[in-house]
Structure formats: structure tokens, C-alpha cells
Design an enzyme around this catalytic site. Structure first.
Site, short mmCIF file in Angstrom:
data_model
loop_
_atom_site.label_atom_id
_atom_site.label_comp_id
_atom_site.label_asym_id
_atom_site.label_seq_id
_atom_site.Cartn_x
_atom_site.Cartn_y
_atom_site.Cartn_z
N GLU A 1 0.56 -1.44 0.19
CA GLU A 1 0.64 0.71 0.20
C GLU A 1 0.77 1.32 0.32
O GLU A 1 0.06 2.18 -0.67
CB GLU A 1 -0.77 0.03 1.28
CG GLU A 1 -1.40 1.19 1.08
CD GLU A 1 -2.47 1.46 2.67
OE1 GLU A 1 -3.15 0.56 3.15
OE2 GLU A 1 -2.44 2.25 3.59
N CYS B 1 -8.58 3.49 8.06
CA CYS B 1 -9.61 2.74 7.54
C CYS B 1 -10.24 2.25 9.40
O CYS B 1 -9.36 1.54 9.72
CB CYS B 1 -9.80 1.90 6.45
SG CYS B 1 -10.91 0.57 6.58
#
Ligand code: SF4
Length: 304
Positions: free
Chosen positions: A128, A200
Site C-alpha cells: 500500500e 480505515c
């Protein structure tokens, strides 16, 4: 035995979305589809896709446009350059990047245009973060720190001495407490900071659920890939509350000797564990339960 499932476990929204894209390709019998890198950290799912014609590669040079028409981008996202290279190769892109990760890409792109040097809080080796870095303009300095210690090191080295403004984003799975510490610390050294909350909470919810369940059961089974960091985290949390905690990849890793008659069995699963694997694990534990009950029954008769 009684089986208790964690209130939140398994696929997060982003993973489910990408996996659904890949499964849809199989369902509609789309040929010539591959994924760029393993779609998620789960070997069983990767093997399932492979057995159904969807393999993966990380080597764009090896992609033959005569054999591959579509490439699915994995949940963690990729560098912008990779998307460009794939387009130049003449293949169609199906973007499975999680929308929360895409948001980080957009933020760093925008901050780059506004000439903000960037600080990324996260693991520099994680796909990521590698993807996020790929959205920063070449002329913009950037730094990746995993914690407050590394940030303090940068300050000691004088890295931020000439920096008047700084943009900050985080890996989506970062912990808010750690991020607050770093941002607060830097406020003393940099006149202008633009911090974007890019955390998140999907993996947090799975962690909170096992924190609640683990102290109430006798044994915990954590299902997920051995290299899935969020699954390992679930294992660590559960082990703190329940000594008999085991991390398995699928039902084949279960061992009957782990279980005792009348055990309360807690189950959780990492964010990249498909439902079908969870169901097979539950099924196998039920089979163990039958065996253990019958077996213990016979032994009891013998003793008497
Ligand atoms: S954990 Fe969050 S950011 Fe990561 S893939 Fe899942 S939903 Fe997306």
C-alpha cells in the site's frame, strides 16, 4: 462444544469488493484475465483463482497482450507508473484498489502539486505504501516513518530544519494514537502541517470484536494467511486473553487434540479470509465435536 463467532470478522469492504471483481470474471467466463500481484494475502483464494484461470504476475515485461486482455489491480493499489506501463502494454485495467487507498493517492497527488513535502506514517515495505509513494511527484521530498522514534530521529538529523510546510497521511491500517503522537510532536518543529486522516477502521472493528470474545471462550481459532499482518494482530490480541489460541490458514491446519469436550470455541478471521474458508473451519470443528463426544463416551463406558 459450542462455537462462538466474533461479531466482526473476515473480509473488509475493500477486500470483498476486489475479490468480487475477480470472482465475477470467473462467473462470466472471462478468459485472459490476470491480477497484478497476489490479489490479497490469502493463499487459498489465490490458488482458487489460479485453478479457475486467473493467475497473477508482478513482471509486466512477461505479460503477453495476445494472452492477457485484462489486468485486475489488487486491493492495496499500485504505483501510478505501473498503471501507465500496463496501459502502454495494451491491456485493459480493472482497478480493484480499495477506494480508501485511492483517496490517499489523490491526497498525495494534490499535496505534491501544491509543493508540500510529505510524511507518510506506515510500513515502507508494505505494498500500500509503495503504491502511495508512486503518486508523489519526483521533485517533492517525502519521508516514511513507522513510529515516533523514527520521527524523532529525523528531527535530530535536522531533516525538517528547512521545511516550512508538511503534508501528512498514514497507512490505512495505522493506529490513531500513534498518529496523534507523531503529528503533535512535529507541531513544535514545522510552522504549517496539513494532516489528513486516512485511517480505515475496518481492521479495528475485527480487533475490537476478538478482544470482546476471547476472554469468554476456552479456545480461539484465528483464520487467515500466515503473511497477513491483520490476521497476526488478531492472533496476538486473542492470545493475550486466551492461552489456547491457534492461527490456521484453513481447515486442514486444525488438530483434534487442541479441542476438549464442552469447550467454548471462539472463531475470528483476518480481513482477507473468504467466507467459504470460515465455513469449512466451522464444519470441521463440528466433525471434531462428534468424534470427541463419541470417543469420550466409549472411554467412559470402558472405565465403568
Ligand atoms: S482495511 Fe480498509 S483500506 Fe484496507 S482494504 Fe479493507 S476497507 Fe480498504
Amino acid at each position: 462444544m459450542e462455537i462462538f463467532l466474533a461479531q466482526k470478522m473476515g473480509f473488509c469492504f475493500g477486500v470483498r469488493r476486489t475479490v468480487d471483481i475477480a470472482l465475477k470474471m470467473i462467473q462470466i467466463n472471462q478468459k485472459k484475465v490476470i491480477t497484478y500481484g497476489p490479489i490479497i494475502h490469502n493463499e487459498d483464494l489465490i490458488n482458487y483463482l489460479k485453478n479457475n484461470g486467473i493467475d497473477y504476475t508482478l513482471d509486466i515485461d512477461k505479460i503477453d497482450p495476445n494472452k492477457v486482455e485484462k489486468v485486475i489491480i489488487r486491493t492495496h493499489g499500485v504505483k501510478k507508473q505501473i498503471i501507465e506501463n500496463l496501459k502502454n502494454k495494451g491491456v485493459k485495467i480493472i482497478d480493484g484498489t480499495c477506494p480508501y487507498v485511492m483517496r490517499v493517492h489523490r491526497i498525495v497527488e494534490k499535496l505534491s502539486k501544491e509543493k508540500y513535502p510529505l510524511l507518510i506514517i506506515g510500513n515502507k515495505d508494505h505494498p500500500e505504501i509503495i503504491g502511495v509513494i508512486g503518486y508523489i511527484s519526483d521533485d517533492i521530498p517525502y519521508f516514511v516513518v513507522k513510529d515516533l522514534n523514527e520521527t524523532e530521529e529525523l528531527v535530530k538529523k535536522g531533516t525538517f530544519q528547512k521545511i516550512k510546510k508538511l503534508g501528512i497521511v498514514t497507512q490505512t491500517t495505522e493506529k490513531i494514537q500513534k498518529v496523534k503522537e507523531i503529528v503533535n510532536y512535529l507541531m513544535d518543529y514545522i510552522p504549517e502541517i496539513r494532516y489528513f486522516k486516512t485511517i480505515c477502521y475496518a481492521t479495528d472493528e475485527n480487533q475490537a470484536a476478538i478482544r470482546e470474545l476471547a476472554p469468554k471462550v476456552d479456545i480461539v481459532i484465528v483464520i487467515g494467511g500466515k503473511n497477513s499482518s491483520n490476521t497476526v494482530k488478531l492472533f496476538e490480541i486473542a492470545k493475550n486473553y486466551c492461552k489456547r489460541t491457534y492461527h490456521i490458514q484453513n481447515e486442514n491446519d486444525l488438530k483434534i487434540e487442541w479441542f476438549k469436550k464442552e469447550d467454548k470455541v471462539g472463531i475470528t478471521a483476518g480481513a482477507s479470509t473468504p467466507d467459504w474458508i470460515i465455513n469449512k473451519v466451522i464444519q470441521k470443528i463440528r466433525e471434531f465435536d462428534d468424534i470427541i463426544c463419541n470417543h469420550e463416551g466409549r472411554e467412559y463406558e470402558k472405565v465403568n
